[in-house]
Design an enzyme around this catalytic site. Structure first.
Site, PDB file in Angstrom:
ATOM      1  N   LYS A 126      -2.719  62.981  11.484  1.00  0.00           N
ATOM      2  CA  LYS A 126      -4.001  63.411  10.898  1.00  0.00           C
ATOM      3  C   LYS A 126      -4.572  64.489  11.786  1.00  0.00           C
ATOM      4  CE  LYS A 126      -6.760  62.271   7.473  1.00  0.00           C
ATOM      5  NZ  LYS A 126      -6.416  61.606   6.199  1.00  0.00           N
ATOM      6  N   GLY A 165      -4.797  68.058   2.635  1.00  0.00           N
ATOM      7  CA  GLY A 165      -6.259  68.036   2.638  1.00  0.00           C
ATOM      8  C   GLY A 165      -6.829  66.667   2.955  1.00  0.00           C
ATOM      9  N   ASP A 166      -8.126  66.640   3.157  1.00  0.00           N
ATOM     10  CA  ASP A 166      -8.920  65.409   3.298  1.00  0.00           C
ATOM     11  C   ASP A 166     -10.361  65.884   3.088  1.00  0.00           C
ATOM     12  OD1 ASP A 166      -8.570  62.412   4.297  1.00  0.00           O
ATOM     13  OD2 ASP A 166     -10.367  63.143   5.281  1.00  0.00           O
TER      14      ASP A 166
HETATM   15  P1  NDP Z   1     -14.132  65.559  -0.410  1.00  0.00           P
HETATM   16  O1  NDP Z   1     -14.541  66.449   0.687  1.00  0.00           O
HETATM   17  O2  NDP Z   1     -13.527  66.141  -1.644  1.00  0.00           O
HETATM   18  O3  NDP Z   1     -15.368  64.665  -0.874  1.00  0.00           O
HETATM   19  C1  NDP Z   1     -15.999  63.813   0.011  1.00  0.00           C
HETATM   20  C2  NDP Z   1     -17.148  63.136  -0.702  1.00  0.00           C
HETATM   21  O4  NDP Z   1     -17.653  62.103   0.114  1.00  0.00           O
HETATM   22  C3  NDP Z   1     -18.297  64.066  -0.971  1.00  0.00           C
HETATM   23  O5  NDP Z   1     -18.980  63.669  -2.123  1.00  0.00           O
HETATM   24  C4  NDP Z   1     -19.153  63.883   0.271  1.00  0.00           C
HETATM   25  O6  NDP Z   1     -20.515  64.201   0.068  1.00  0.00           O
HETATM   26  C5  NDP Z   1     -18.991  62.417   0.533  1.00  0.00           C
HETATM   27  N1  NDP Z   1     -19.111  62.170   1.971  1.00  0.00           N
HETATM   28  C6  NDP Z   1     -18.337  62.678   2.945  1.00  0.00           C
HETATM   29  N2  NDP Z   1     -18.767  62.292   4.159  1.00  0.00           N
HETATM   30  C7  NDP Z   1     -19.832  61.537   3.931  1.00  0.00           C
HETATM   31  C8  NDP Z   1     -20.723  60.849   4.771  1.00  0.00           C
HETATM   32  N3  NDP Z   1     -20.586  60.871   6.123  1.00  0.00           N
HETATM   33  N4  NDP Z   1     -21.718  60.139   4.187  1.00  0.00           N
HETATM   34  C9  NDP Z   1     -21.846  60.110   2.834  1.00  0.00           C
HETATM   35  N5  NDP Z   1     -21.042  60.761   1.988  1.00  0.00           N
HETATM   36  C10 NDP Z   1     -20.061  61.463   2.527  1.00  0.00           C
HETATM   37  O7  NDP Z   1     -13.136  64.494   0.248  1.00  0.00           O
HETATM   38  P2  NDP Z   1     -12.064  63.538  -0.457  1.00  0.00           P
HETATM   39  O8  NDP Z   1     -12.558  63.108  -1.788  1.00  0.00           O
HETATM   40  O9  NDP Z   1     -10.751  64.176  -0.334  1.00  0.00           O
HETATM   41  O10 NDP Z   1     -12.062  62.304   0.546  1.00  0.00           O
HETATM   42  C11 NDP Z   1     -12.893  61.151   0.363  1.00  0.00           C
HETATM   43  C12 NDP Z   1     -12.289  59.980   1.107  1.00  0.00           C
HETATM   44  O11 NDP Z   1     -10.985  59.712   0.588  1.00  0.00           O
HETATM   45  C13 NDP Z   1     -12.095  60.167   2.613  1.00  0.00           C
HETATM   46  O12 NDP Z   1     -12.258  58.919   3.262  1.00  0.00           O
HETATM   47  C14 NDP Z   1     -10.628  60.580   2.725  1.00  0.00           C
HETATM   48  O13 NDP Z   1     -10.097  60.289   3.985  1.00  0.00           O
HETATM   49  C15 NDP Z   1     -10.029  59.690   1.640  1.00  0.00           C
HETATM   50  N6  NDP Z   1      -8.731  60.089   1.125  1.00  0.00           N
HETATM   51  C16 NDP Z   1      -8.508  61.343   0.616  1.00  0.00           C
HETATM   52  C17 NDP Z   1      -7.280  61.680   0.108  1.00  0.00           C
HETATM   53  C18 NDP Z   1      -7.021  63.009  -0.515  1.00  0.00           C
HETATM   54  O14 NDP Z   1      -5.910  63.205  -0.997  1.00  0.00           O
HETATM   55  N7  NDP Z   1      -7.972  63.917  -0.565  1.00  0.00           N
HETATM   56  C19 NDP Z   1      -6.161  60.734   0.131  1.00  0.00           C
HETATM   57  C20 NDP Z   1      -6.514  59.411   0.597  1.00  0.00           C
HETATM   58  C21 NDP Z   1      -7.756  59.128   1.090  1.00  0.00           C
HETATM   59  P3  NDP Z   1     -21.102  65.590   0.638  1.00  0.00           P
HETATM   60  O15 NDP Z   1     -20.510  66.658  -0.226  1.00  0.00           O
HETATM   61  O16 NDP Z   1     -22.570  65.435   0.509  1.00  0.00           O
HETATM   62  O17 NDP Z   1     -20.634  65.672   2.060  1.00  0.00           O
HETATM   63  O1  2IT Z   2      -5.811  60.052   3.767  1.00  0.00           O
HETATM   64  C1  2IT Z   2      -4.852  60.550   3.131  1.00  0.00           C
HETATM   65  O2  2IT Z   2      -3.895  59.863   2.757  1.00  0.00           O
HETATM   66  C2  2IT Z   2      -4.894  61.985   2.835  1.00  0.00           C
HETATM   67  N1  2IT Z   2      -5.886  62.627   3.155  1.00  0.00           N
HETATM   68  C3  2IT Z   2      -3.735  62.644   2.168  1.00  0.00           C
HETATM   69  C4  2IT Z   2      -2.667  62.989   3.174  1.00  0.00           C
HETATM   70  C5  2IT Z   2      -1.530  63.826   2.646  1.00  0.00           C
HETATM   71  O3  2IT Z   2      -0.711  64.224   3.493  1.00  0.00           O
HETATM   72  O4  2IT Z   2      -1.424  64.074   1.443  1.00  0.00           O
END
Ligand code: NDP
Ligand code: 2IT
Length: 445
Positions: A126, A165-166
């Protein structure tokens, strides 16, 4: 916890002071391993557990960049290459002001087990930065990404380390990162990053994969109890990549999503969230979710509100770590929640997770429930390696099969170790076993 495991946890605590999130994640996994160690004490030999909780490599670097007004900024970049026993390091990049070493290490540690559960050949890593993309212009984000990659490129490679991404990193950022990697190395090495746009070797379904996969996982948990998604009322926190495609799949399968959120507040729409509006506001315009109610005046915006106070059958915490605490879990249970799918990484505190499990709620931990994103990243790597591009329908079917298999693995492992229905223990033991066996096979390295 057995004495041997609690001694290892003490070492982890001594070695990683102040890294709260990492210690939380490590404790959660070690606490699940007792029944495995009782059955297979040889897993303590060769110091496998101790080696597994120590990252193979931790990179920290300076990221200087210039804003549109000519001011110079300095951020901190990270890449934790946690474990490569199963394949190249694989895991996302997070750009958010809350990023620090402890957050990066918890995410890399979770990723290692998650990636093992997919059954695909990927190790765990990560990275990210404390850079805050909010309010930054496209040109500023591009310059930041270029500076970040100017250091990171030397540590990457399709057989070495493959980011994606994340939070705060989506298709736009991956494009800029890939552009800089290509320029510096003079190689069109598609498999070095996943989550790429379709124009540059990205894969169909990767954008949707985490959200869709989480819904497929919850569907399996419900089916195991003779229940189904259709007609269920759902609450999905966040409004980013994971939340949006969780909502989309829930709606396609006949469930009703009544609330989503961002870090400023909660939108409650009892007629059902209008996903086109959320997508336009968040994906295209990069605005705040508060603006939803200007377009749908019957919906309600609760600035600073707590989304977990809203009654629902299914809860999908899909924003960030520790966003749902013990009190929230009690409230959800009192309101009749039947299943929880962790779309985010570690969104439920340990007390919240315990509360759900004790109340008999089907609880899908992130390392199982949100594995669809990284699994589809591995499918993107497969397509890049074979210079092929699969259809949406074929890739979605592969994703759905992978989620079914992860569910079966966690379900059966939980039963094997005497805690049927406990997906936390099932996921931790099944993931640990795969990594530990690979590490033992590789010798002491
Ligand atoms: P995005 O940046 O697309 O969206 C994040 C969302 O969560 C936004 O609505 C954001 O609000 C909110 N958020 C982020 N930080 C905070 C915080 N500290 N307090 C409150 N709200 C918050 O990210 P993702 O959707 O990609 O990721 C969301 C979660 O999913 C994370 O935990 C990530 O690790 C996990 N994840 C993502 C994967 C992926 O493929 N993208 C895969 C597996 C897990 P705001 O815009 O106001 O910050
Ligand atoms: O938390 C997660 O699994 C991710 N942000 C996706 C990682 C990836 O390599 O697609």
């Amino acid at each position: 916890m057995t004495e041997a495991l609690s001694e290892i946890l003490d070492i982890v605590k001594r070695r990683n002071p102040g890294e709260g999130e990492f210690l939380q994640a490590a404790e959660e996994v070690l606490a699940s391993l007792d029944p495995l160690i009782a059955k297979q004490p040889e897993l303590l030999q060769q110091r496998l557990v101790e080696r597994l909780v120590e990252p193979e490599r931790q990179l920290i670097f300076r990221v200087p960049w210039t804003d549109d007004a000519g001011n110079v900024h300095v951020n901190r970049g990270f890449r934790i290459e946690f474990n490569s026993a199963l394949g190249p390091y694989k895991g996302g990049l997070r750009f958010h002001p809350s990023v620090n070493l402890g957050v990066m290490k918890f995410l890399a540690f979770e990723q290692l087990f998650k990636n093992a559960l997919t059954g695909l050949p990927i190790g765990g890593g990560k990275g990210g930065s404390d850079f805050d993309p909010k309010g930054r212009s496209d040109a500023e984000v591009m310059r930041f990404c270029q500076s970040f990659m100017t250091e990171l490129y030397r540590h990457l490679g399709e057989y070495t380390d493959v980011p994606a991404g994340d939070i705060g990193v989506g298709g736009r950022e991956i494009g800029y990162l890939f552009g800089q990697y290509k320029r510096i190395t003079n190689r069109y090495e598609s498999g070095v990053l996943t989550g790429k746009g379709l124009a540059i070797g990205g894969a169909l379904v990767r954008t949707e994969a985490t959200g869709y996969g989480c819904v497929y996982f919850v569907e399996q948990m419900l089916a195991a109890r003779g229940d189904a998604l259709a007609g269920k009322t759902c609450v999905v926190s966040g409004a980013g990549n994971v939340a949006i495609y969780t909502i989309q799949k829930l709606q396609q399968l006949g469930a009703k999503v009544v609330a989503c959120s961002d870090s400023n507040g909660v939108v409650y729409d009892q007629d059902g969230i209008k996903l086109d509006t959320v997508k336009r506001l968040k994906e295209v315009q990069r605005r705040r979710i508060a603006e939803y109610v200007e377009l749908h005046p019957k919906a309600e915006y609760r600035g600073g509100g707590n989304i977990w106070d809203i009654p629902c059958d299914l809860a999908f915490p899909s924003a960030t770590q520790n966003e749902l605490n013990g009190r929230d879990a009690q409230r959800l249970v009192a309101n009749g929640v039947v299943a929880v799918g962790e779309g985010a990484n570690m969104p439920c505190t340990p007390t919240a997770a315990e509360t759900f499990i004790e109340a008999g709620v089907a609880f899908g931990p992130g390392k199982a429930a949100n594995a669809g994103g990284v699994a589809t990243s591995a499918l993107e790597m497969q397509q890049n390696a074979s210079r092929d591009a699969w259809t949406f329908a074929y890739t979605d079917e592969r994703l759905s099969e992978i989620m079914r298999d992860i569910h079966t693995l966690c379900y059966e492992t939980a039963a094997e170790f005497g805690v049927p229905g406990n997906y936390v223990v099932g996921a931790n033991i099944a993931g640990f076993r795969k990594v530990a066996v690979a590490m033992r096979t590789l010798g002491v390295i």
